[in-house]
Design a protein around this motif. Structure first.
Motif, PDB file in Angstrom:
ATOM      1  N   SER A  61      26.247 -13.547   0.906  1.00 22.87           N
ATOM      2  CA  SER A  61      27.418 -14.028   1.645  1.00 22.87           C
ATOM      3  C   SER A  61      28.059 -12.928   2.483  1.00 22.87           C
ATOM      4  O   SER A  61      28.573 -13.190   3.568  1.00 22.87           O
ATOM      5  CB  SER A  61      28.455 -14.605   0.676  1.00 22.87           C
ATOM      6  N   ALA A  62      28.019 -11.699   1.969  1.00 26.71           N
ATOM      7  CA  ALA A  62      28.607 -10.567   2.695  1.00 26.71           C
ATOM      8  C   ALA A  62      27.704 -10.067   3.825  1.00 26.71           C
ATOM      9  O   ALA A  62      28.115  -9.210   4.613  1.00 26.71           O
ATOM     10  CB  ALA A  62      28.902  -9.429   1.724  1.00 26.71           C
ATOM     11  N   LYS A  63      26.485 -10.598   3.865  1.00 27.04           N
ATOM     12  CA  LYS A  63      25.522 -10.236   4.914  1.00 27.04           C
ATOM     13  C   LYS A  63      25.225  -8.731   4.935  1.00 27.04           C
ATOM     14  O   LYS A  63      25.198  -8.095   5.990  1.00 27.04           O
ATOM     15  CB  LYS A  63      26.000 -10.724   6.273  1.00 27.04           C
ATOM     16  N   ILE A  64      24.964  -8.164   3.744  1.00 26.74           N
ATOM     17  CA  ILE A  64      24.691  -6.731   3.641  1.00 26.74           C
ATOM     18  C   ILE A  64      23.298  -6.449   3.073  1.00 26.74           C
ATOM     19  O   ILE A  64      23.003  -5.316   2.692  1.00 26.74           O
ATOM     20  CB  ILE A  64      25.762  -6.007   2.791  1.00 26.74           C
ATOM     21  N   LEU A  65      22.431  -7.452   3.037  1.00 25.22           N
ATOM     22  CA  LEU A  65      21.131  -7.271   2.401  1.00 25.22           C
ATOM     23  C   LEU A  65      19.982  -6.923   3.341  1.00 25.22           C
ATOM     24  O   LEU A  65      18.906  -6.546   2.867  1.00 25.22           O
ATOM     25  CB  LEU A  65      20.757  -8.536   1.610  1.00 25.22           C
ATOM     26  N   LYS A  66      20.161  -7.011   4.618  1.00 18.27           N
ATOM     27  CA  LYS A  66      19.048  -6.789   5.549  1.00 18.27           C
ATOM     28  C   LYS A  66      18.418  -5.410   5.328  1.00 18.27           C
ATOM     29  O   LYS A  66      19.071  -4.381   5.445  1.00 18.27           O
ATOM     30  CB  LYS A  66      19.517  -6.934   6.984  1.00 18.27           C
ATOM     31  N   GLY A  67      17.130  -5.431   4.949  1.00 16.22           N
ATOM     32  CA  GLY A  67      16.377  -4.201   4.745  1.00 16.22           C
ATOM     33  C   GLY A  67      16.645  -3.473   3.444  1.00 16.22           C
ATOM     34  O   GLY A  67      16.076  -2.413   3.199  1.00 16.22           O
ATOM     35  N   LYS A  68      17.502  -4.017   2.579  1.00 12.77           N
ATOM     36  CA  LYS A  68      17.839  -3.356   1.312  1.00 12.77           C
ATOM     37  C   LYS A  68      16.871  -3.778   0.216  1.00 12.77           C
ATOM     38  O   LYS A  68      16.464  -4.930   0.143  1.00 12.77           O
ATOM     39  CB  LYS A  68      19.272  -3.714   0.875  1.00 12.77           C
ATOM     40  N   ARG A  69      16.524  -2.831  -0.636  1.00  8.71           N
ATOM     41  CA  ARG A  69      15.729  -3.112  -1.827  1.00  8.71           C
ATOM     42  C   ARG A  69      16.685  -3.563  -2.927  1.00  8.71           C
ATOM     43  O   ARG A  69      17.647  -2.858  -3.232  1.00  8.71           O
ATOM     44  CB  ARG A  69      14.988  -1.852  -2.285  1.00  8.71           C
ATOM     45  N   ILE A  70      16.410  -4.751  -3.500  1.00 10.33           N
ATOM     46  CA  ILE A  70      17.269  -5.226  -4.590  1.00 10.33           C
ATOM     47  C   ILE A  70      16.434  -5.998  -5.602  1.00 10.33           C
ATOM     48  O   ILE A  70      15.290  -6.362  -5.364  1.00 10.33           O
ATOM     49  CB  ILE A  70      18.446  -6.114  -4.105  1.00 10.33           C
ATOM     50  N   ALA A 109      16.625  -9.124   2.304  1.00 13.95           N
ATOM     51  CA  ALA A 109      16.370  -8.114   1.269  1.00 13.95           C
ATOM     52  C   ALA A 109      14.891  -8.013   0.930  1.00 13.95           C
ATOM     53  O   ALA A 109      14.120  -8.943   1.142  1.00 13.95           O
ATOM     54  CB  ALA A 109      17.158  -8.453   0.003  1.00 13.95           C
ATOM     55  N   LEU A 110      14.526  -6.883   0.379  1.00 14.45           N
ATOM     56  CA  LEU A 110      13.187  -6.641  -0.135  1.00 14.45           C
ATOM     57  C   LEU A 110      13.282  -6.725  -1.659  1.00 14.45           C
ATOM     58  O   LEU A 110      13.810  -5.818  -2.305  1.00 14.45           O
ATOM     59  CB  LEU A 110      12.694  -5.259   0.300  1.00 14.45           C
ATOM     60  N   TYR A 111      12.807  -7.818  -2.232  1.00 12.94           N
ATOM     61  CA  TYR A 111      12.941  -8.085  -3.662  1.00 12.94           C
ATOM     62  C   TYR A 111      11.978  -7.229  -4.478  1.00 12.94           C
ATOM     63  O   TYR A 111      10.814  -7.077  -4.120  1.00 12.94           O
ATOM     64  CB  TYR A 111      12.681  -9.570  -3.947  1.00 12.94           C
ATOM     65  N   GLU A 112      12.479  -6.682  -5.586  1.00 11.39           N
ATOM     66  CA  GLU A 112      11.661  -5.958  -6.557  1.00 11.39           C
ATOM     67  C   GLU A 112      11.947  -6.525  -7.941  1.00 11.39           C
ATOM     68  O   GLU A 112      13.110  -6.711  -8.295  1.00 11.39           O
ATOM     69  CB  GLU A 112      12.000  -4.466  -6.566  1.00 11.39           C
ATOM     70  N   ASP A 113      10.915  -6.767  -8.715  1.00 12.21           N
ATOM     71  CA  ASP A 113      11.085  -7.256 -10.083  1.00 12.21           C
ATOM     72  C   ASP A 113      11.154  -6.043 -11.020  1.00 12.21           C
ATOM     73  O   ASP A 113      10.166  -5.636 -11.611  1.00 12.21           O
ATOM     74  CB  ASP A 113       9.916  -8.173 -10.472  1.00 12.21           C
ATOM     75  N   SER A 114      12.347  -5.444 -11.094  1.00 12.60           N
ATOM     76  CA  SER A 114      12.594  -4.254 -11.902  1.00 12.60           C
ATOM     77  C   SER A 114      13.910  -4.425 -12.656  1.00 12.60           C
ATOM     78  O   SER A 114      14.785  -5.161 -12.203  1.00 12.60           O
ATOM     79  CB  SER A 114      12.704  -3.015 -11.016  1.00 12.60           C
ATOM     80  N   PRO A 115      14.077  -3.716 -13.789  1.00 11.75           N
ATOM     81  CA  PRO A 115      15.333  -3.818 -14.536  1.00 11.75           C
ATOM     82  C   PRO A 115      16.558  -3.422 -13.717  1.00 11.75           C
ATOM     83  O   PRO A 115      17.620  -4.003 -13.861  1.00 11.75           O
ATOM     84  CB  PRO A 115      15.141  -2.877 -15.722  1.00 11.75           C
ATOM     85  N   VAL A 116      16.397  -2.415 -12.878  1.00  9.83           N
ATOM     86  CA  VAL A 116      17.491  -1.980 -12.008  1.00  9.83           C
ATOM     87  C   VAL A 116      16.884  -1.421 -10.729  1.00  9.83           C
ATOM     88  O   VAL A 116      15.818  -0.808 -10.754  1.00  9.83           O
ATOM     89  CB  VAL A 116      18.401  -0.936 -12.704  1.00  9.83           C
ATOM     90  N   VAL A 117      17.557  -1.683  -9.613  1.00  9.60           N
ATOM     91  CA  VAL A 117      17.156  -1.126  -8.321  1.00  9.60           C
ATOM     92  C   VAL A 117      18.400  -0.497  -7.701  1.00  9.60           C
ATOM     93  O   VAL A 117      19.456  -1.121  -7.610  1.00  9.60           O
ATOM     94  CB  VAL A 117      16.576  -2.206  -7.378  1.00  9.60           C
ATOM     95  N   VAL A 118      18.246   0.756  -7.275  1.00 14.20           N
ATOM     96  CA  VAL A 118      19.321   1.467  -6.589  1.00 14.20           C
ATOM     97  C   VAL A 118      18.850   1.729  -5.167  1.00 14.20           C
ATOM     98  O   VAL A 118      17.800   2.337  -4.957  1.00 14.20           O
ATOM     99  CB  VAL A 118      19.655   2.802  -7.296  1.00 14.20           C
ATOM    100  N   ASP A 119      19.611   1.257  -4.207  1.00 17.75           N
ATOM    101  CA  ASP A 119      19.322   1.508  -2.803  1.00 17.75           C
ATOM    102  C   ASP A 119      20.629   1.958  -2.153  1.00 17.75           C
ATOM    103  O   ASP A 119      21.504   1.137  -1.861  1.00 17.75           O
ATOM    104  CB  ASP A 119      18.761   0.267  -2.112  1.00 17.75           C
TER     105      ASP A 119
END
Length: 144
Positions: free
Chosen positions: A85-94, A109-119
């Motif tokens: 909704s905040a439109k802040i995901l473009k190109g972010k790993r999450i 966003a670039l989805y990763e199936d991990s316990p935690v992702v820091v970008d």
């Protein structure tokens, strides 16, 4: 004691662990944590009926441009919808709950199936079982 204040969002049907685990874990580290709901002083019940009184209303807190100003923003499970909704995901790993994977990818966003992702200053996690890694990442980022 640190001067950093950390707001944690609440709403009806929140997931108990996803609110209270970070709330108290961050307090243990010396941060001032507080709950933010749609309405100040209103009580919101969790999925399991545990009440959370909103200490602040969303309209009463300075939340604009938190991400853009470099402040730590974090979400777990379905919380990534807020980033959509905040439109802040473009190109972010999450990462997020798998059921909203398509939504975050459609938001760029670039989805990763991990316990935690820091970008950068964005920290994301999937599920309550990931809370230890999630909180460690938040605390580490806050101490930078």
């Amino acid at each position: 004691m640190t001067s950093k204040r950390i707001g944690i969002l609440t709403e009806f049907n929140y997931e108990d662990l996803e609110l209270w685990y970070p709330y108290y874990r961050l307090r243990e580290e010396g941060y001032e944590t507080f709950t933010i709901g749609p309405e100040k002083d209103k009580t919101y019940n969790s999925k399991h009926g545990y009440p959370c009184k909103a200490e602040e209303g969303i309209d009463n807190v300075n939340h604009k441009n938190m991400y853009e100003s470099g402040k730590v923003v974090a979400s777990i499970c379905h919380g990534a919808w807020m980033f959509c909704s905040a439109k802040i995901l473009k190109g972010k790993r999450i990462t997020c709950f798998v059921a909203i994977k398509d939504d975050v990818e459609n938001a760029g966003a670039l989805y990763e199936d991990s316990p935690v992702v820091v970008d950068g200053n964005m920290i994301t996690s999937r599920l309550p079982k990931d809370l230890p890694e999630f909180c460690k990442a938040i605390i580490s980022k806050l101490k930078e």
